[in-house]
Design a protein around this motif. Sequence first.
Motif, PDB file in Angstrom:
ATOM      1  N   ASP A   1      23.924  48.751  43.442  1.00  0.00           N
ATOM      2  CA  ASP A   1      23.372  48.840  44.552  1.00  0.00           C
ATOM      3  C   ASP A   1      23.628  47.104  44.858  1.00  0.00           C
ATOM      4  O   ASP A   1      25.425  47.183  45.331  1.00  0.00           O
ATOM      5  N   GLU A   2      23.462  46.148  45.779  1.00  0.00           N
ATOM      6  CA  GLU A   2      23.903  45.750  46.035  1.00  0.00           C
ATOM      7  C   GLU A   2      23.960  44.298  46.235  1.00  0.00           C
ATOM      8  O   GLU A   2      24.253  42.958  46.691  1.00  0.00           O
ATOM      9  N   GLU A   3      23.098  44.310  44.214  1.00  0.00           N
ATOM     10  CA  GLU A   3      22.352  43.323  43.971  1.00  0.00           C
ATOM     11  C   GLU A   3      23.636  42.748  43.026  1.00  0.00           C
ATOM     12  O   GLU A   3      24.170  43.446  41.885  1.00  0.00           O
ATOM     13  N   ARG A   4      24.732  41.804  42.841  1.00  0.00           N
ATOM     14  CA  ARG A   4      25.310  40.981  41.395  1.00  0.00           C
ATOM     15  C   ARG A   4      24.364  40.461  40.268  1.00  0.00           C
ATOM     16  O   ARG A   4      23.797  40.432  40.511  1.00  0.00           O
ATOM     17  N   VAL A   5      24.881  42.113  39.548  1.00  0.00           N
ATOM     18  CA  VAL A   5      24.122  41.665  38.026  1.00  0.00           C
ATOM     19  C   VAL A   5      25.102  40.266  36.599  1.00  0.00           C
ATOM     20  O   VAL A   5      24.550  41.035  35.594  1.00  0.00           O
ATOM     21  N   GLY A   6      26.562  40.647  37.192  1.00  0.00           N
ATOM     22  CA  GLY A   6      27.783  39.719  36.033  1.00  0.00           C
ATOM     23  C   GLY A   6      29.072  39.951  36.609  1.00  0.00           C
ATOM     24  O   GLY A   6      28.884  39.708  37.848  1.00  0.00           O
ATOM     25  N   PHE A   7      29.861  39.536  36.151  1.00  0.00           N
ATOM     26  CA  PHE A   7      30.899  39.123  36.564  1.00  0.00           C
ATOM     27  C   PHE A   7      31.959  39.994  35.546  1.00  0.00           C
ATOM     28  O   PHE A   7      31.812  39.593  33.909  1.00  0.00           O
ATOM     29  N   TYR A   8      33.296  40.232  35.556  1.00  0.00           N
ATOM     30  CA  TYR A   8      34.452  39.860  34.738  1.00  0.00           C
ATOM     31  C   TYR A   8      35.446  39.190  34.924  1.00  0.00           C
ATOM     32  O   TYR A   8      35.654  39.041  35.796  1.00  0.00           O
ATOM     33  N   TRP A   9      35.643  39.048  33.706  1.00  0.00           N
ATOM     34  CA  TRP A   9      37.633  38.437  34.783  1.00  0.00           C
ATOM     35  C   TRP A   9      38.988  38.705  33.307  1.00  0.00           C
ATOM     36  O   TRP A   9      39.366  38.805  32.309  1.00  0.00           O
ATOM     37  N   ILE A  10      39.682  39.608  34.151  1.00  0.00           N
ATOM     38  CA  ILE A  10      40.795  39.779  33.777  1.00  0.00           C
ATOM     39  C   ILE A  10      41.893  39.631  34.244  1.00  0.00           C
ATOM     40  O   ILE A  10      42.094  38.754  35.200  1.00  0.00           O
ATOM     41  N   GLU A  11      43.488  39.191  33.536  1.00  0.00           N
ATOM     42  CA  GLU A  11      44.336  39.458  32.858  1.00  0.00           C
ATOM     43  C   GLU A  11      45.257  39.954  32.944  1.00  0.00           C
ATOM     44  O   GLU A  11      45.704  40.061  31.256  1.00  0.00           O
ATOM     45  N   GLU A  12      46.495  40.710  33.698  1.00  0.00           N
ATOM     46  CA  GLU A  12      47.383  41.705  33.251  1.00  0.00           C
ATOM     47  C   GLU A  12      48.845  40.706  32.100  1.00  0.00           C
ATOM     48  O   GLU A  12      49.135  39.613  33.247  1.00  0.00           O
ATOM     49  N   ARG A  13      48.542  40.750  31.171  1.00  0.00           N
ATOM     50  CA  ARG A  13      49.446  39.976  30.536  1.00  0.00           C
ATOM     51  C   ARG A  13      50.772  41.445  29.970  1.00  0.00           C
ATOM     52  O   ARG A  13      50.265  42.078  28.743  1.00  0.00           O
ATOM     53  N   SER A  14      52.121  41.165  30.629  1.00  0.00           N
ATOM     54  CA  SER A  14      53.140  42.330  30.234  1.00  0.00           C
ATOM     55  C   SER A  14      52.111  43.560  29.901  1.00  0.00           C
ATOM     56  O   SER A  14      51.783  43.746  31.450  1.00  0.00           O
ATOM     57  N   SER A  15      52.357  44.274  28.543  1.00  0.00           N
ATOM     58  CA  SER A  15      52.327  45.992  28.531  1.00  0.00           C
ATOM     59  C   SER A  15      50.012  45.683  28.559  1.00  0.00           C
ATOM     60  O   SER A  15      49.168  46.699  27.845  1.00  0.00           O
ATOM     61  N   ILE A  16      49.740  44.115  28.505  1.00  0.00           N
ATOM     62  CA  ILE A  16      47.836  43.905  27.403  1.00  0.00           C
ATOM     63  C   ILE A  16      46.535  43.821  29.066  1.00  0.00           C
ATOM     64  O   ILE A  16      47.518  42.605  29.174  1.00  0.00           O
ATOM     65  N   LEU A  17      46.014  44.001  28.707  1.00  0.00           N
ATOM     66  CA  LEU A  17      45.549  43.853  29.776  1.00  0.00           C
ATOM     67  C   LEU A  17      44.084  42.547  29.012  1.00  0.00           C
ATOM     68  O   LEU A  17      43.243  42.971  28.208  1.00  0.00           O
TER      69      LEU A  17
END
Length: 160
Positions: free
Chosen positions: A68-84
């Motif tokens: 809903d409107e409540e933050r429950v966490g985070f994630y951090w991603i990076e696209e590296r060539s053909s790998i996430l």
Amino acid sequence: MNLHALQEMIRMLTYQPATAEQIDEFLHLMRLEAADYLDRTMELMDITWPQFAQLAKTTGQVFGIYRDEERVGFYWIEERSSILHLHGLVVDKAYQGQGIGAEVLTMLAQQYTGVMEAIELGVHESNVKARALYERMGYRTTKHLADLGFYIMRRPLLEG
């Protein structure tokens, strides 16, 4: 809680790019969750917290996870060539064990299938629960960095 209620809760998750202030919150949560090994790992990698924070703000993208409107966490991603590469996935303690991490992993796999070849992540050998989740979600260990105490895990993203 029955399965239907859990599925309904998970379906209400949304994801928004994190602000600089929220990235600081993410880093604080990450440090709390990984206090028993993260400082030592950074020391072995010859990186300081300010340098790590700068990486989080300039490399890839951090997203807030919301129910809903409540933050429950985070994630951090990076696209590296053909790998996430998934640098981090942190769910607030009050929301752990509710399928949120699994839902984020499922969403990323769906979003990047046909775009990337695989999702890769690192998990510390002491984080047995996370490693078990990743294995259930189709991730397999591709490398063990014994000096850092990390397993590198990968999930292929195949179309069809």
